[in-house]
Motif scaffolding. Structure first.
Motif, PDB file in Angstrom:
ATOM      1  N   GLU A   1      -1.880   4.221 -21.242  1.00  0.00           N
ATOM      2  CA  GLU A   1      -0.499   3.949 -20.869  1.00  0.00           C
ATOM      3  C   GLU A   1       0.084   5.094 -20.034  1.00  0.00           C
ATOM      4  N   THR A   2      -0.292   6.319 -20.345  1.00  0.00           N
ATOM      5  CA  THR A   2       0.216   7.438 -19.542  1.00  0.00           C
ATOM      6  C   THR A   2      -0.347   7.363 -18.122  1.00  0.00           C
ATOM      7  N   PHE A   3      -1.598   6.932 -17.983  1.00  0.00           N
ATOM      8  CA  PHE A   3      -2.179   6.783 -16.646  1.00  0.00           C
ATOM      9  C   PHE A   3      -1.441   5.707 -15.860  1.00  0.00           C
ATOM     10  N   ARG A   4      -1.105   4.622 -16.534  1.00  0.00           N
ATOM     11  CA  ARG A   4      -0.396   3.546 -15.844  1.00  0.00           C
ATOM     12  C   ARG A   4       0.953   4.027 -15.329  1.00  0.00           C
ATOM     13  N   GLN A   5       1.640   4.801 -16.137  1.00  0.00           N
ATOM     14  CA  GLN A   5       2.929   5.328 -15.716  1.00  0.00           C
ATOM     15  C   GLN A   5       2.777   6.278 -14.529  1.00  0.00           C
ATOM     16  N   ARG A   6       1.803   7.171 -14.617  1.00  0.00           N
ATOM     17  CA  ARG A   6       1.564   8.109 -13.520  1.00  0.00           C
ATOM     18  C   ARG A   6       1.167   7.359 -12.250  1.00  0.00           C
ATOM     19  N   TRP A   7       0.352   6.300 -12.412  1.00  0.00           N
ATOM     20  CA  TRP A   7      -0.107   5.511 -11.263  1.00  0.00           C
ATOM     21  C   TRP A   7       1.070   4.858 -10.549  1.00  0.00           C
ATOM     22  N   VAL A   8       1.962   4.249 -11.312  1.00  0.00           N
ATOM     23  CA  VAL A   8       3.117   3.568 -10.724  1.00  0.00           C
ATOM     24  C   VAL A   8       4.001   4.561  -9.982  1.00  0.00           C
ATOM     25  N   VAL A   9       4.205   5.729 -10.553  1.00  0.00           N
ATOM     26  CA  VAL A   9       5.037   6.747  -9.900  1.00  0.00           C
ATOM     27  C   VAL A   9       4.419   7.158  -8.566  1.00  0.00           C
ATOM     28  N   GLU A  10       3.125   7.457  -8.578  1.00  0.00           N
ATOM     29  CA  GLU A  10       2.476   7.893  -7.333  1.00  0.00           C
ATOM     30  C   GLU A  10       2.413   6.760  -6.323  1.00  0.00           C
ATOM     31  N   ARG A  11       2.197   5.540  -6.807  1.00  0.00           N
ATOM     32  CA  ARG A  11       2.175   4.419  -5.870  1.00  0.00           C
ATOM     33  C   ARG A  11       3.548   4.230  -5.235  1.00  0.00           C
ATOM     34  N   GLY A  12       4.602   4.408  -6.021  1.00  0.00           N
ATOM     35  CA  GLY A  12       5.950   4.291  -5.479  1.00  0.00           C
ATOM     36  C   GLY A  12       6.201   5.297  -4.368  1.00  0.00           C
ATOM     37  N   HIS A  13       5.769   6.554  -4.586  1.00  0.00           N
ATOM     38  CA  HIS A  13       5.918   7.573  -3.545  1.00  0.00           C
ATOM     39  C   HIS A  13       5.187   7.154  -2.271  1.00  0.00           C
ATOM     40  N   ARG A  14       3.954   6.665  -2.440  1.00  0.00           N
ATOM     41  CA  ARG A  14       3.164   6.264  -1.280  1.00  0.00           C
ATOM     42  C   ARG A  14       3.789   5.092  -0.545  1.00  0.00           C
ATOM     43  N   ASP A  15       4.188   4.060  -1.298  1.00  0.00           N
ATOM     44  CA  ASP A  15       4.745   2.872  -0.655  1.00  0.00           C
ATOM     45  C   ASP A  15       6.034   3.188   0.097  1.00  0.00           C
ATOM     46  N   ARG A  16       6.885   4.015  -0.504  1.00  0.00           N
ATOM     47  CA  ARG A  16       8.130   4.378   0.182  1.00  0.00           C
ATOM     48  C   ARG A  16       7.844   5.146   1.466  1.00  0.00           C
ATOM     49  N   ARG A  17       6.834   6.013   1.424  1.00  0.00           N
ATOM     50  CA  ARG A  17       6.471   6.762   2.636  1.00  0.00           C
ATOM     51  C   ARG A  17       5.975   5.810   3.724  1.00  0.00           C
ATOM     52  N   LEU A  18       5.089   4.877   3.358  1.00  0.00           N
ATOM     53  CA  LEU A  18       4.523   3.969   4.350  1.00  0.00           C
ATOM     54  C   LEU A  18       5.585   3.024   4.908  1.00  0.00           C
ATOM     55  N   ILE A  19       6.464   2.538   4.040  1.00  0.00           N
ATOM     56  CA  ILE A  19       7.526   1.647   4.511  1.00  0.00           C
ATOM     57  C   ILE A  19       8.473   2.394   5.441  1.00  0.00           C
ATOM     58  N   SER A  20       8.759   3.664   5.119  1.00  0.00           N
ATOM     59  CA  SER A  20       9.606   4.473   6.004  1.00  0.00           C
ATOM     60  C   SER A  20       8.940   4.655   7.368  1.00  0.00           C
ATOM     61  N   GLU A  21       7.633   4.878   7.360  1.00  0.00           N
ATOM     62  CA  GLU A  21       6.907   5.003   8.624  1.00  0.00           C
ATOM     63  C   GLU A  21       7.003   3.701   9.419  1.00  0.00           C
ATOM     64  N   ALA A  22       6.874   2.586   8.726  1.00  0.00           N
ATOM     65  CA  ALA A  22       6.966   1.292   9.402  1.00  0.00           C
ATOM     66  C   ALA A  22       8.356   1.093  10.000  1.00  0.00           C
ATOM     67  N   GLU A  23       9.385   1.479   9.242  1.00  0.00           N
ATOM     68  CA  GLU A  23      10.757   1.333   9.742  1.00  0.00           C
ATOM     69  C   GLU A  23      11.004   2.216  10.961  1.00  0.00           C
ATOM     70  N   ARG A  24      10.482   3.454  10.913  1.00  0.00           N
ATOM     71  CA  ARG A  24      10.638   4.336  12.081  1.00  0.00           C
ATOM     72  C   ARG A  24       9.918   3.770  13.295  1.00  0.00           C
ATOM     73  N   GLU A  25       8.730   3.202  13.066  1.00  0.00           N
ATOM     74  CA  GLU A  25       7.983   2.616  14.171  1.00  0.00           C
ATOM     75  C   GLU A  25       8.706   1.409  14.740  1.00  0.00           C
ATOM     76  N   ALA A  26       9.306   0.608  13.860  1.00  0.00           N
ATOM     77  CA  ALA A  26      10.052  -0.561  14.326  1.00  0.00           C
ATOM     78  C   ALA A  26      11.258  -0.140  15.160  1.00  0.00           C
TER      79      ALA A  26
END
Length: 337
Positions: free
Chosen positions: A293-318
């Motif tokens: 369960e601790t891994f799942r929580q850590r995974w979601v947090v890190e995935r959130g950081h990554r997704d927000r970064r990639l979406i921001s890159e997409a928005e800047r590119e758009a």
């Protein structure tokens, strides 16, 4: 015996997962893999990792799972031959034509199909086996029964992600072109290799636009709940003995784009779980659940950081593309001479 294959998004991650019990590590090549360059290794780093794995009696798989153009195929094969000469024992490939060429050129290397092949049934598995695949990776929504059927009917090595999803249904991960349509930009490097912003199939990072909020309108009725198209998967535990009994040959730990420490801890965890399963015909894995369960929580947090970064890159590119289009439309027409 099942092989545990772990990600190597950095050279340090490679060392950690091999030290913690992974049987093999998979590493991506800049411009030739379905990740951004920050999660890939240079050729010199790949050479170092191969040497390190060899000293431990372990193996390296090189990820070259883009879809090369006709002009890129010779470069693709040259790189494969180079990594094999250094001691790479296998390659992850999406393109079926290149898969056949690699098998003809290097019949003794292991070929892992990439998730980009989008397996949905045992006939897909058989086709890929016939053209040279040693291991066929399955999408993580297939049931234990489906996996057992594929193994029984084809005999090919079965590779699965240590992932499950909260919802069922069939998907073809890797075949999504959504990011490519959303944003498209390309450039050539010094070797003549094309690089693509926003297209994982052509060597750029997927922009994860499925993870942003979507609004839908049906029959003039708008739905604005901020729905995301793709849900977060979760790591396995209790399902693992059944999957192994179904004939799985290779367990693939995801996470090239996660932190070195998180991936190290997950590999260490699953090595202990596999040890417990090996010691008993009916292992009780309940004691592992709090740690999972601790891994799942850590995974979601890190995935959130990554997704927000990639979406921001997409928005800047758009925005960049929108400004460029505006400047073009605002440019005065040439005066006739």
């Amino acid at each position: 015996m099942v092989m545990m294959m772990a990600p190597g998004g950095t050279k340090e991650m490679c060392r950690m997962v091999l030290d913690e019990g992974a049987d093999a590590v998979y590493v991506g090549v800049v411009g030739w893999s379905r990740r951004g360059s920050e999660h890939e290794l240079t050729d010199d780093e790949i050479h170092e990792v191969i040497d390190y794995a060899d000293r431990l009696g372990k193996e390296v798989r090189v990820v070259v799972n883009t879809l090369p153009s006709s002009t890129e195929v010779p470069m693709f094969l040259d790189r494969i031959a180079m990594y094999a000469s250094w001691g790479a024992k296998g390659f992850m490939i999406s393109d079926v034509g290149c898969m056949r060429l690699v098998k003809e050129m290097l019949p003794d290397v292991a070929i892992h199909t990439s998730v980009g092949c989008g397996i949905t049934n045992h006939r897909d598995v058989q086709f890929l086996s016939d053209i040279g695949a040693t291991y066929v990776v399955l999408p993580y929504r297939l049931s234990v029964g489906e996996i057992a059927e594929m193994k029984a009917k084809t005999g090919v090595g079965i590779e699965v992600f240590l992932f499950k999803t909260p919802s069922g249904g069939k998907i073809c991960p890797g075949k999504c072109m959504m990011s490519s349509y959303f944003s498209y930009r390309r450039w050539l490097d010094d070797n003549g290799k094309d690089h693509f912003f926003g297209s994982a199939s052509r060597g750029g990072d997927c922009l994860r636009v499925c993870q942003t909020n979507w609004e839908f309108e049906v029959d003039d009725v708008a739905f604005r709940e901020g729905m995301t198209i793709k849900t977060n998967p979760a790591l396995w535990l209790e399902e693992l003995p059944a999957y192994l009994a179904a004939g799985v040959d290779c367990l693939k730990v995801p996470g090239r784009d996660r932190s070195d420490i998180l991936v190290r801890d997950i590999v260490r965890f699953y090595r202990r779980v596999l040890g417990a399963i090996a010691e008993s015909d009916a292992p009780n894995l309940a004691s592992f659940r709090p740690e999972l369960e601790t891994f799942r929580q850590r995974w979601v947090v890190e995935r959130g950081h990554r997704d927000r970064r990639l979406i921001s890159e997409a928005e800047r590119e758009a925005m960049r593309a929108e400004r460029a289009a505006f400047r073009k439309s605002a440019r005065p027409a040439a005066v006739a001479q």
